[in-house]
Write a protein that holds these residues in place. Structure first.
Motif, PDB file in Angstrom:
ATOM      1  N   SER A   1      19.187  34.691 -15.759  1.00 38.68           N
ATOM      2  CA  SER A   1      18.272  34.250 -14.715  1.00 38.68           C
ATOM      3  C   SER A   1      17.597  35.448 -14.066  1.00 38.68           C
ATOM      4  O   SER A   1      18.158  36.528 -13.978  1.00 38.68           O
ATOM      5  CB  SER A   1      19.034  33.453 -13.652  1.00 38.68           C
ATOM      6  OG  SER A   1      19.668  32.333 -14.225  1.00 38.68           O
ATOM      7  N   GLY A   2      16.389  35.236 -13.593  1.00 35.09           N
ATOM      8  CA  GLY A   2      15.702  36.268 -12.838  1.00 35.09           C
ATOM      9  C   GLY A   2      15.089  37.345 -13.704  1.00 35.09           C
ATOM     10  O   GLY A   2      15.095  37.281 -14.936  1.00 35.09           O
ATOM     11  N   PHE A   3      14.556  38.384 -13.039  1.00 34.56           N
ATOM     12  CA  PHE A   3      13.908  39.486 -13.729  1.00 34.56           C
ATOM     13  C   PHE A   3      14.038  40.736 -12.872  1.00 34.56           C
ATOM     14  O   PHE A   3      14.343  40.674 -11.675  1.00 34.56           O
ATOM     15  CB  PHE A   3      12.430  39.156 -13.996  1.00 34.56           C
ATOM     16  CG  PHE A   3      11.649  38.798 -12.762  1.00 34.56           C
ATOM     17  CD1 PHE A   3      10.918  39.751 -12.066  1.00 34.56           C
ATOM     18  CD2 PHE A   3      11.632  37.493 -12.289  1.00 34.56           C
ATOM     19  CE1 PHE A   3      10.207  39.419 -10.916  1.00 34.56           C
ATOM     20  CE2 PHE A   3      10.927  37.148 -11.146  1.00 34.56           C
ATOM     21  CZ  PHE A   3      10.205  38.114 -10.466  1.00 34.56           C
ATOM     22  N   ASN A   4      13.837  41.880 -13.503  1.00 33.86           N
ATOM     23  CA  ASN A   4      13.958  43.175 -12.841  1.00 33.86           C
ATOM     24  C   ASN A   4      12.616  43.889 -12.877  1.00 33.86           C
ATOM     25  O   ASN A   4      11.950  43.907 -13.905  1.00 33.86           O
ATOM     26  CB  ASN A   4      15.023  44.029 -13.533  1.00 33.86           C
ATOM     27  CG  ASN A   4      16.353  43.302 -13.687  1.00 33.86           C
ATOM     28  OD1 ASN A   4      16.640  42.724 -14.737  1.00 33.86           O
ATOM     29  ND2 ASN A   4      17.145  43.306 -12.657  1.00 33.86           N
ATOM     30  N   VAL A   5      12.230  44.466 -11.738  1.00 26.18           N
ATOM     31  CA  VAL A   5      10.935  45.123 -11.609  1.00 26.18           C
ATOM     32  C   VAL A   5      11.145  46.584 -11.208  1.00 26.18           C
ATOM     33  O   VAL A   5      11.747  46.865 -10.178  1.00 26.18           O
ATOM     34  CB  VAL A   5      10.041  44.414 -10.585  1.00 26.18           C
ATOM     35  CG1 VAL A   5       8.704  45.132 -10.447  1.00 26.18           C
ATOM     36  CG2 VAL A   5       9.818  42.960 -10.987  1.00 26.18           C
ATOM     37  N   ARG A   6      10.665  47.480 -12.041  1.00 22.02           N
ATOM     38  CA  ARG A   6      10.703  48.912 -11.773  1.00 22.02           C
ATOM     39  C   ARG A   6      12.070  49.366 -11.272  1.00 22.02           C
ATOM     40  O   ARG A   6      12.205  50.024 -10.244  1.00 22.02           O
ATOM     41  CB  ARG A   6       9.605  49.296 -10.787  1.00 22.02           C
ATOM     42  CG  ARG A   6       8.212  49.207 -11.400  1.00 22.02           C
ATOM     43  CD  ARG A   6       7.128  49.708 -10.468  1.00 22.02           C
ATOM     44  NE  ARG A   6       5.840  49.796 -11.188  1.00 22.02           N
ATOM     45  CZ  ARG A   6       4.681  50.146 -10.616  1.00 22.02           C
ATOM     46  NH1 ARG A   6       4.654  50.451  -9.325  1.00 22.02           N
ATOM     47  NH2 ARG A   6       3.578  50.205 -11.333  1.00 22.02           N
ATOM     48  N   GLY A   7      13.096  48.994 -12.028  1.00 19.33           N
ATOM     49  CA  GLY A   7      14.439  49.462 -11.724  1.00 19.33           C
ATOM     50  C   GLY A   7      15.130  48.766 -10.581  1.00 19.33           C
ATOM     51  O   GLY A   7      16.163  49.244 -10.102  1.00 19.33           O
ATOM     52  N   GLY A   8      14.601  47.641 -10.130  1.00 22.39           N
ATOM     53  CA  GLY A   8      15.217  46.896  -9.035  1.00 22.39           C
ATOM     54  C   GLY A   8      16.068  45.750  -9.545  1.00 22.39           C
ATOM     55  O   GLY A   8      15.958  45.310 -10.686  1.00 22.39           O
ATOM     56  N   GLY A   9      16.951  45.251  -8.675  1.00 22.04           N
ATOM     57  CA  GLY A   9      17.806  44.141  -9.037  1.00 22.04           C
ATOM     58  C   GLY A   9      17.116  42.802  -8.883  1.00 22.04           C
ATOM     59  O   GLY A   9      16.056  42.692  -8.257  1.00 22.04           O
ATOM     60  N   VAL A  10      17.742  41.766  -9.425  1.00 26.81           N
ATOM     61  CA  VAL A  10      17.184  40.412  -9.348  1.00 26.81           C
ATOM     62  C   VAL A  10      17.040  39.974  -7.898  1.00 26.81           C
ATOM     63  O   VAL A  10      16.047  39.349  -7.509  1.00 26.81           O
ATOM     64  CB  VAL A  10      18.078  39.432 -10.131  1.00 26.81           C
ATOM     65  CG1 VAL A  10      17.636  37.998  -9.905  1.00 26.81           C
ATOM     66  CG2 VAL A  10      18.056  39.773 -11.612  1.00 26.81           C
TER      67      VAL A  10
END
Length: 896
Positions: free
Chosen positions: A277-286
């Protein structure tokens, strides 16, 4: 044999079409008598009996009725006579008749041009008597979809003579400042025909645009919108906008179109694996992403453990991702903002669309409640995937169950020309049970009400009220071990926004917001037959988050533009509640509690606040390229508590409190953007660096569920992420798509004087979702109006894991594993290919239902991509692949 049959069908179909259209349109004769008959019905009768097709907008001719007798009239003579008083002209191409609204005569059309000429007459804006000093004036208005009257957000207006323009806001409203005079003004939007008008500006006035969707039916002429160059001219760095056409064009897992899986194909966006579930953006958590749908927060945007997302693509109008803090009107997360807006219902006609797939189906209905004033749109999806599980040769899976449903409702009401009300509601429910074991469920309910008001051509406002709740439940309702474990988060918010255009070169936004949170971290209740489990209820928490912001987008000159703004946020954690006081000289644990402080209801326990500056610069290096720089600071006051790499049903949200401080993110980026071939090809290279304070991780052996002293098992540290994102995108032609590549690093650092509160000996280590190399290729080939092929290939580095590096025996224990430092090894790399073929049915105007068949194959070469690697007591490694097979699917999509 199948290919031969398809080829034969295509050959026979093409041959039939050639035979039917062998007759020239000049030979068509009309000899009929009509008595008060609607023109639409007459066109349908002619199409059914003669080799001609009519193309038009229904609302142009819906009120035209014909009472007349025609004898041996040529089709052109027939059209001239019935349209002469209707301000409607027409163009003939082969055996197609295209109706045109306005005073455009057929003689003015140049068939070899890609743009239709405009009327020579000037449209007068304002009155010269109202502007005797000939001062600069403001031309403003709305840009809407001509078919359903829906506002177009981000549409561009451009004045050719001054080379200045404007972009519509969230209400579809624009304004430009001009000296009195004559101008040529253009309005365009992705997927819509460009509209060009000649105007004579005399004083402040209104100029509205109704844009039609692109028309590509004719071979001799192609009407397209202005090539989009928002990536060059837009000031915001790290902003990605996906059209719903691009989302629907991608291969879908089991035929279900997915917004989340679409944005994962963009550079800088990734996921930890299939079924996550979810996605990660530029090294960030869900949990560091803010997901909004019509101003309401979505805390878990997944169905069936991430295989489907919560957003119904048939309802989506606009998807915007800010890889960073975004503009200062957004706050509350340190990694990204995903803002999803759903469509307003059609105010003129009733329509429906949907799809039937192997595991789920969907239906959307929309139409006017009061024509041109009030509309509705309602949509729903439901799964029926259990039949697949029953056919899998695995006893546990045959006893499993996986189900979801969701529904959206939106009502839009135009009070008058200056006021509009929109009510949105969303509900979703998931239920998953593995074998005869525990059942997991999660549920979201969101409601929002928005009032938009226009004060004048310079000032607009909107007030939004929202309430949302996310609840998850884990339970076993059978036997002596029956139990129910619940957690939830609820929020009630209000937001007031203003859009002000004092000058043509300034666009000022400002506003305030407040949100009240209620957190329930955990509540365990034993079943009726369970006498061995004691009930546990972790104390609830209440908090209030407030914010105020101002933003100015300023065009310094024709080369330099700047967006700068400031947000101030305040967070207050309030009682009722207890705070444990620990021995400051020892690590936090239940045995080091010295005292307890009780706070009564509403009493302030802890508050945090701070400024969040945002700035983004764009410097144009010619018409086709620009350089962008940005700096964002963001603060996040709510935290997702999870001891798994991906979001799980047992995860819960926690408030910042006496011990848990807010996360603070600082991100810097710089990028070069360059377009080629009249913006048909877009390229970009962006570098970024991000630093995050007060990130959390867990002590070895930590327990987070039903933990009344959770702060004792949490560690506070810092994080950093950096990388480069490369994008090559083709927007025009039969072949479209993009190639995205990201190199990135995401690391965490936890240092402490106490060895027990360190991770990796106090040195940087990779985050759980660190994937240095990420490559995605999206390919679309439109062979014809009816036939399209799409492909999606993705490759990424395997994510980090902690593995046993040695083992030893102790006393009677034969095998004790000795693990490496945190995340020092990786699972094997990930790669996958998906394909889909779309076959649309005919496009006859009088067809009640228009449909298309979508054949897709997920994981074409059947790779068993590892989701994780785990070890038994002896240290033997086992690979877990969530999907290790080819997944074909077929879906029928329809519109009526």
């Amino acid at each position: 044999m199948l290919i031969k049959r398809i080829s034969l069908c295509i050959f026979l179909t093409v041959g039939s079409i050639v035979c039917i259209y062998a007759q020239s349109i000049e030979e068509i004769i009309i000899s009929d008598s009509y008595q008060n008959q609607e023109l639409i019905e007459i066109f349908n009768q002619i199409e059914a009996s003669r080799p001609v097709e009519f193309f038009y907008k229904k609302n142009w001719i819906s009120n035209i009725k014909i009472s007349q007798k025609f004898e041996n009239k040529k089709l052109t003579e027939f059209l001239d006579e019935i349209l002469k008083d209707q301000k409607i002209s027409y163009i003939i191409y082969n055996n197609n008749v295209v109706l045109l609204k306005g005073d455009i005569s057929p003689e003015m059309v140049v068939s070899s041009s890609n743009n239709l000429p405009e009327a020579a007459n000037y449209q007068v804006i304002g009155n010269a008597l109202e502007n005797p000093n000939n001062n600069e004036v403001i031309v403003s208005g709305f840009i809407k979809d001509a078919g359903n009257d829906d506002e177009l957000i981000g549409a561009r207006v451009f004045v050719e003579e001054t080379e200045n323009g404007s972009v519509t806001n969230v209400r579809g409203f624009y304004s430009v400042k001009l000296p009195p005079g004559k101008y040529t003004i253009r309005a365009g939007f992705t997927g819509y025909e460009e509209k060009k008008l000649s105007i004579d500006v005399r004083s402040n006035g209104t100029l509205n645009f109704d844009l039609f969707e692109e028309t590509v039916e004719l071979e001799e002429i192609t009407i397209t919108a202005e090539a989009q160059d928002e990536n060059i001219k837009g000031v915001m760095a790290g902003k990605e906008k996906l059209s719903i056409e691009a989302i629907k064009g991608m291969p879908a897992f089991l035929g279900e179109i997915d917004v989340i899986k679409s944005i994962i194909t963009l550079p800088g966006v990734s996921t930890v694996g299939e079924g996550a579930s979810g996605f990660n953006v530029r090294g960030g958590g869900v949990g560091q992403n803010l997901l909004l749908q019509d101003d309401a927060v979505i805390y878990n945007a997944s169905h069936l453990f991430g295989f489907f997302s919560s957003f119904n693509a048939d309802l989506v109008r606009d998807v915007t991702l800010y890889k960073g803090g975004g503009p200062p009107n957004f706050g509350g997360r340190v990694s990204s903002i995903l803002n999803v807006s759903t469509r307003n219902g059609n105010q003129k006609e009733f329509h429906g669309q949907g799809g039937i797939g192997l595991v789920s189906s969907r239906l959307v209905l929309e139409g006017p409640i009061a024509k041109n004033k009030t509309s509705f749109i309602i949509g729903g999806r439901s799964s029926y995937s259990d039949w697949i599980l029953k056919r899998i040769k695995n006893a546990d899976l045959q006893q499993s169950s996986a189900q979801f449903y969701d529904a959206n409702l939106k009502i839009s009401h135009n009070v008058n020309d200056k006021n509009k009300l929109i009510f949105s509601s969303y509900i979703s429910n998931d239920r998953f049970k593995f074998s005869a074991d525990t059942t997991y469920g999660w549920r979201t309910i969101n409601n929002s009400l928005k009032w938009s008001h226009i004060f004048n051509e310079k000032l607009l406002s909107s007030i939004s009220l929202s309430h949302g709740s996310y609840k998850n439940k884990t339970f076993d309702d059978q036997g002596f071990d029956s139990f129910t474990l619940r957690s939830s988060i609820e929020n009630t918010g209000v937001k007031v926004d203003f859009n002000y255009v004092p000058l043509n070169k300034h666009k000022v936004d400002f506003g305030i917001s407040a949100t009240k949170y209620s957190f329930e971290p955990g509540d365990l209740v034993a079943g009726e037959l369970n006498t061995n489990t004691d009930p546990v209820k972790v104390r609830k928490e209440q908090s209030i988050e407030s914010g105020i912001y101002i933003k100015d987008e300023f065009q310094v000159n024709h080369k330099l533009s700047i967006m700068y703004g400031l947000r101030y946020s305040l967070f207050q954690n309030v009682g009722e509640g207890d705070v444990y006081l620990y021995d400051p000289n020892r690590p936090k644990e239940p045995t080091t509690i010295l005292d307890t402080t009780h706070y009564s209801k509403g009493q302030l326990i802890k508050s945090y606040s701070g400024f969040e500056p945002r700035v983004s610069l764009r410097y144009a290096m010619g018409i086709q390229s620009s350089l962008k720089f940005s700096y964002y600071r963001t603060r996040q006051y709510v935290h997702l508590i999870s001891n798994t790499t991906a979001v799980a049903p047992v995860d819960f949200w926690q408030s910042s409190n006496f011990y848990l401080e807010p996360q603070i993110g600082d991100q810097v980026s710089i990028g070069l953007f360059r377009n080629f071939k009249d913006n048909a090809i877009e390229t970009s290279v962006e570098f970024y660096y991000k630093k995050i304070k007060n990130v959390i991780d867990y002590k070895d052996g930590a327990s987070i569920i039903l933990n009344e002293t959770l702060e004792a098992d949490l560690l506070k540290g810092s994080g950093r992420a950096y990388g480069v994102e490369v994008l090559l995108q083709k927007n025009k032609g039969k072949i479209t798509g993009w190639l995205g590549y990201t190199y990135s690093k995401s690391e965490r650092l936890f240092q402490s004087e106490n060895e027990e509160e360190q991770i990796n000996l106090g040195k940087y280590y990779p985050a759980n979702y660190d994937k240095p190399h990420d490559l995605t290729l999206v390919f679309n080939y439109k062979a014809s109006r009816r036939f399209k092929i799409s492909a999606n290939f993705t490759y990424s580095t395997g994510r980090p894991i902690t593995v046993p590096v040695s083992k030893y025996s102790y006393d009677r224990i034969l095998s004790v594993l000795n693990y490496s430092e945190r995340n020092q090894f990786r699972i094997p790399d990930y790669h996958r290919l998906d394909l889909s073929v779309t076959l649309s049915e005919g496009h006859k105007k009088n067809k009640l239902i228009k449909g298309e068949w979508v054949f897709s194959v997920y994981n074409v070469y059947g790779r068993k991509n590892p989701y994780s690697v785990f070890f038994n007591q002896n240290g033997q490694a086992f690979r877990l692949a969530v999907l290790g097979s080819i997944f074909p699917s077929i879906t029928y999509n329809f519109k009526f």
